[in-house]
Motif scaffolding. Structure first.
Motif: not given
Ligand SMILES: Cc1cc2nc3c(=O)[nH]c(=O)nc-3n(C[C@H](O)[C@H](O)[C@H](O)COP(=O)(O)O)c2cc1C
Length: 187
Positions: A127-132
């Motif tokens: 949701a913060s624009g990072f990938a995981g």
């Protein structure tokens, strides 16, 4: 981002670009994880953000474990090198573990709560624009790996979160069964 959009839009991403997440970028994710449902509020989750030295130690352990488990006749040195190299794929690695509870009921509940906390980290990262990516590497099922990260026998490891940034779109989601396949309404 709306909650259903965040849940359905999050994807496992294995290729990252750019720098590690900064503490300022990570803190909101861990802050959100505090709100995982948790019976008795034991707060059993532990998140260890790996630095350079701990990543190197884990890579050495991963190579050793992979060599030890390599099938007979295989190129065990290559298998070890590949296992170590996989730990360089993400700029940020976070080991997730759960403090064991002497009470077996609480132990099971705490493990579940820690999985939820780990998911919150992945979800808020998305949701913060990072990938995981939630990975469960063999090295963290071995004492060599847990010792490399200072995780003692009083903790169970749930995985190694890979976090970073990715270019382009997210991968196409793997198919999911329709909820009618796994939900039943009892009389
Ligand atoms: C507890 C857990 C462990 C996982 N371990 C691995 C792993 O070791 N290797 C891997 O490729 N994916 C692993 N995954 C990621 C899943 O493969 C992934 O979530 C699944 O393919 C669905 O894709 P999505 O996350 O994009 O919806 C793991 C996921 C969970 C929840």
């Amino acid at each position: 981002m709306e909650v259903f959009e965040a849940i359905s839009g999050r994807r496992t991403v294995k290729a990252f670009t750019g720098p590690a997440l900064t503490p300022d970028e990570l803190e909101p994710l861990f802050d959100a994880a505090r709100w995982a449902p948790n019976h008795k509020l034991t707060e059993p989750w532990r998140f260890r953000v790996l630095g350079e030295a701990s990543r190197s130690a884990l890579k050495i352990a991963a190579a050793g474990v992979a060599v030890a488990h390599a099938p007979e006749g295989s190129d065990s040195q290559l298998i070890g090198a590949v296992a170590a190299k996989k730990l360089d794929r993400a700029p940020t690695l976070v080991a997730v573990s759960c403090v064991r509870n002497a009470d077996p009921v609480l132990e099971a509940e705490d493990f579940a709560a820690t999985a939820v906390a780990a998911y919150i980290v992945l979800l808020t990262a998305h949701a913060s624009g990072f990938a995981g990516y939630w990975r469960t590497p063999e090295v963290l099922r071995d004492n060599a790996g847990t010792e490399a990260l200072g995780i003692g026998p009083e903790e169970d490891v749930l995985g190694l979160l890979h976090l970073g940034r990715t270019e382009g779109g997210l991968p196409k989601p793997p198919d999911r069964a329709d909820s009618s396949r796994f939900v039943s309404y009892l009389d």
